[in-house]
Structures are given as C-alpha cells and as structure tokens.
Design an enzyme around this catalytic site. Structure first.
Site, PDB file in Angstrom:
ATOM      1  N   GLY A  56       0.782  -1.237   0.000  1.00 10.66           N
ATOM      2  CA  GLY A  56       0.000   0.000   0.000  1.00 10.66           C
ATOM      3  C   GLY A  56       0.809   1.279   0.000  1.00 10.66           C
ATOM      4  O   GLY A  56       0.430   2.270  -0.614  1.00 10.66           O
ATOM      5  N   ASP A 112       0.394   3.569   4.207  1.00  8.45           N
ATOM      6  CA  ASP A 112      -0.577   4.330   3.423  1.00  8.45           C
ATOM      7  C   ASP A 112      -1.671   4.910   4.302  1.00  8.45           C
ATOM      8  O   ASP A 112      -2.019   6.080   4.193  1.00  8.45           O
ATOM      9  CB  ASP A 112      -1.176   3.458   2.301  1.00  8.45           C
ATOM     10  CG  ASP A 112      -1.699   2.108   2.797  1.00  8.45           C
ATOM     11  OD1 ASP A 112      -1.646   1.845   4.011  1.00  8.45           O
ATOM     12  OD2 ASP A 112      -2.152   1.319   1.953  1.00  8.45           O
ATOM     13  N   ASP A 115      -5.810   2.907  10.194  1.00  6.35           N
ATOM     14  CA  ASP A 115      -7.238   2.611  10.280  1.00  6.35           C
ATOM     15  C   ASP A 115      -7.539   2.101  11.700  1.00  6.35           C
ATOM     16  O   ASP A 115      -7.698   2.901  12.619  1.00  6.35           O
ATOM     17  CB  ASP A 115      -7.568   1.588   9.184  1.00  6.35           C
ATOM     18  CG  ASP A 115      -9.045   1.295   9.034  1.00  6.35           C
ATOM     19  OD1 ASP A 115      -9.859   2.169   9.357  1.00  6.35           O
ATOM     20  OD2 ASP A 115      -9.390   0.187   8.597  1.00  6.35           O
ATOM     21  N   VAL A 165     -11.405   3.702   1.082  1.00  4.60           N
ATOM     22  CA  VAL A 165     -10.882   4.518  -0.019  1.00  4.60           C
ATOM     23  C   VAL A 165      -9.897   3.725  -0.873  1.00  4.60           C
ATOM     24  O   VAL A 165      -9.289   2.757  -0.401  1.00  4.60           O
ATOM     25  CB  VAL A 165     -10.199   5.798   0.516  1.00  4.60           C
ATOM     26  CG1 VAL A 165     -11.225   6.736   1.117  1.00  4.60           C
ATOM     27  CG2 VAL A 165      -9.112   5.469   1.524  1.00  4.60           C
ATOM     28  N   ASP A 171      -5.725  -0.184  -2.407  1.00  2.15           N
ATOM     29  CA  ASP A 171      -6.454  -1.049  -3.336  1.00  2.15           C
ATOM     30  C   ASP A 171      -7.794  -1.503  -2.787  1.00  2.15           C
ATOM     31  O   ASP A 171      -8.052  -1.446  -1.586  1.00  2.15           O
ATOM     32  CB  ASP A 171      -5.631  -2.308  -3.628  1.00  2.15           C
ATOM     33  CG  ASP A 171      -5.594  -3.258  -2.437  1.00  2.15           C
ATOM     34  OD1 ASP A 171      -5.205  -2.813  -1.338  1.00  2.15           O
ATOM     35  OD2 ASP A 171      -5.982  -4.429  -2.590  1.00  2.15           O
ATOM     36  N   ARG A 177      -4.836   0.758  -7.419  1.00  2.00           N
ATOM     37  CA  ARG A 177      -3.634   1.339  -6.800  1.00  2.00           C
ATOM     38  C   ARG A 177      -3.052   2.454  -7.663  1.00  2.00           C
ATOM     39  O   ARG A 177      -2.362   3.325  -7.172  1.00  2.00           O
ATOM     40  CB  ARG A 177      -2.563   0.262  -6.592  1.00  2.00           C
ATOM     41  CG  ARG A 177      -2.910  -0.791  -5.541  1.00  2.00           C
ATOM     42  CD  ARG A 177      -1.642  -1.547  -5.142  1.00  2.00           C
ATOM     43  NE  ARG A 177      -1.907  -2.820  -4.490  1.00  2.00           N
ATOM     44  CZ  ARG A 177      -2.107  -2.981  -3.180  1.00  2.00           C
ATOM     45  NH1 ARG A 177      -2.098  -1.942  -2.382  1.00  2.00           N
ATOM     46  NH2 ARG A 177      -2.318  -4.186  -2.676  1.00  2.00           N
TER      47      ARG A 177
HETATM   48  P1  IMP Z   1      -5.166  -1.057  10.185  1.00  2.00           P
HETATM   49  O1  IMP Z   1      -4.279  -2.202  10.563  1.00  2.00           O
HETATM   50  O2  IMP Z   1      -6.614  -1.376  10.413  1.00  2.00           O
HETATM   51  O3  IMP Z   1      -4.762   0.265  10.778  1.00  2.00           O
HETATM   52  O4  IMP Z   1      -5.139  -0.922   8.626  1.00  2.00           O
HETATM   53  C1  IMP Z   1      -4.042  -0.624   7.948  1.00  2.00           C
HETATM   54  C2  IMP Z   1      -4.025  -1.332   6.625  1.00  2.00           C
HETATM   55  O5  IMP Z   1      -5.328  -1.722   6.168  1.00  2.00           O
HETATM   56  C3  IMP Z   1      -3.506  -0.352   5.623  1.00  2.00           C
HETATM   57  O6  IMP Z   1      -2.113  -0.516   5.502  1.00  2.00           O
HETATM   58  C4  IMP Z   1      -4.250  -0.715   4.368  1.00  2.00           C
HETATM   59  O7  IMP Z   1      -3.517  -1.686   3.652  1.00  2.00           O
HETATM   60  C5  IMP Z   1      -5.535  -1.339   4.838  1.00  2.00           C
HETATM   61  N1  IMP Z   1      -6.656  -0.378   4.774  1.00  2.00           N
HETATM   62  C6  IMP Z   1      -7.288   0.195   5.819  1.00  2.00           C
HETATM   63  N2  IMP Z   1      -8.262   1.023   5.404  1.00  2.00           N
HETATM   64  C7  IMP Z   1      -8.229   0.979   4.055  1.00  2.00           C
HETATM   65  C8  IMP Z   1      -9.006   1.646   3.025  1.00  2.00           C
HETATM   66  O8  IMP Z   1      -9.901   2.471   3.263  1.00  2.00           O
HETATM   67  N3  IMP Z   1      -8.677   1.320   1.754  1.00  2.00           N
HETATM   68  C9  IMP Z   1      -7.700   0.444   1.424  1.00  2.00           C
HETATM   69  N4  IMP Z   1      -6.949  -0.186   2.352  1.00  2.00           N
HETATM   70  C10 IMP Z   1      -7.214   0.079   3.655  1.00  2.00           C
HETATM   71 MG    MG Z   2      -1.283  -1.642   3.811  1.00  2.00          MG
END
Ligand code: IMP
Ligand code: MG
Length: 197
Positions: A56, A112, A115, A165, A171, A177
């Site tokens: 990402g 990227d 979340d 998004v 993606d 991407r």
């Molecule tokens: P987290 O571990 O939930 O903080 O998410 C981080 C990873 O989830 C990021 O590195 C992204 O690869 C993926 N991700 C989270 N939200 C999105 C989104 O809205 N679109 C695409 N990928 C996302």
């Molecule tokens: Mg990622």
C-alpha cells in the site's frame, strides 16, 4: 480532479468508478512537499532509515522519499491485513520482514493509511525489539474514528472520514492502486457493499 496526461487510463477509471474524490492529485503532491520538509527538519543531517509497509505505501514512499534532504536508507516490510481480498483480519500477518540493521538508528515507518491501528502497532512493536535510536511513524491517511488500538502517527498527510478509499497505492481487491487521486468507490464496484462504510 486535475488532468494528468501521463495517466489517461487511470483518470478514466477514477471518473467512472469513484463516487467521490476525497483527496486530489494536486493536494497529494502539495501535502507530500510539506511532509518532506517537516520530516527533513526533524532529522537535519542525521541519517534516517525508512521502513515502508508494502504494497500500500509504495507510491507514497516513493514520492516522499525522493524529497527528503537528510541522509537516508530504505527498506520494506510486507504485512497482510486481509484474510481474503476484502475482509480485514484482527491480527495482521507478517509476510516478509526488513533486512537493514536499525539498531541505534533513527527509523521512520511509512504506511498508506492508519485505520484500526493494528498494522502500525504490530510493525512498531517488531521494530522496537531492534532498539532503534528513535522510532517515528508517517501515514498518508488517517481514519481517527476507526481505532481498535489507540495509536497515533507522528506525521499525518490527511485525516479522512470513515470510508473505504482507493487510489494512490490503496487497493480494493488489488485494483485501483494506480489512480492518481484518493476516492470512494461507487456502490456497484464494491463487493461486498455492506462491509464498506
Ligand atoms: P489497520 O491495521 O486497520 O490500521 O489498517 C491498515 C491497513 O489496512 C492499511 O495498511 C491498508 O492496507 C488497509 N486499509 C485500511 N483502510 C483501508 C481503506 O480504506 N482502503 C484500502 N486499504 C485500507
Ligand atoms: Mg497496507
């Protein structure tokens, strides 16, 4: 959305398949310049090791890294946040680790999007085991209302609302991407639509 002669195909997809654009190509360029200045000022002439979370963060890292003025080293770490193409998993999986020695080195993790916080927390914990001189994090996007794990990045490009998004490295099922902007997919291109808020 601004015109980009170098990416006509991606532009067409963006126009046809995105419900709305959250961050334009111009805004991304502008913000990356600002972030690069901020990060370069933080480290001055000190050497910095950048660890990019792929796939990402590839596009964001490439554009940001080129504008850093401090001496730099670059490595990647590959993490999967999805058990299948769309559903996030509770514990992100380490698929490939970094190779550079970061012990006693200034280290910056780039992702990227922040979340739930699980991915960044996992990577940060892993890197801390190597006892870096300092450890900071930088994300292009932040969805602050989605955290499962309380974690804040040191450098943030844009805070965005709770929407799934795509574009500029991000993606959906490995697509989109290459879009130059960041946007929300139209409902008919989302599968399953109910997962994406
Ligand atoms: P987290 O571990 O939930 O903080 O998410 C981080 C990873 O989830 C990021 O590195 C992204 O690869 C993926 N991700 C989270 N939200 C999105 C989104 O809205 N679109 C695409 N990928 C996302
Ligand atoms: Mg990622």
């Amino acid at each position: 959305m601004t015109e980009s002669a170098s990416q006509p195909a991606a532009q067409k997809i963006a126009q046809k398949e995105l419900a709305r654009v959250l961050v334009t190509e111009e805004q991304i360029k502008q913000r990356i310049q600002e972030l690069a200045k901020e990060i370069s000022a933080t480290y001055g002439n000190e050497e910095l090791t950048v660890i990019s979370i792929i796939n990402g963060a590839i596009l964001f890292t490439a554009d940001l890294f080129r504008q850093l003025t401090c001496p730099t080293r670059l490595d990647c770490i590959r993490i999967s946040s999805y058990s299948d193409s769309e559903r996030p998993i509770s514990d992100p999986e380490l698929l490939d680790t970094f190779r550079l020695n970061i012990n006693n080195r200034h280290t910056l993790v780039i992702d990227d999007i922040l979340d739930t916080g699980r991915t960044l927390k996992k990577v940060v914990d892993l890197l801390l085991e190597e006892e870096p001189l300092s450890l900071r994090t930088c994300v292009l996007l932040d969805k602050p209302n989605r955290r499962d794990i309380p974690y804040e990045a040191d450098f943030v490009g844009f805070r965005i609302p709770d929407a799934f998004v795509v574009g500029y490295g991000l993606d959906f099922d490995e697509k989109y991407r290459n879009l130059p902007c960041i946007g929300v997919l139209k409902a008919e291109y989302q599968n399953p639509p109910q997962w994406i808020v």
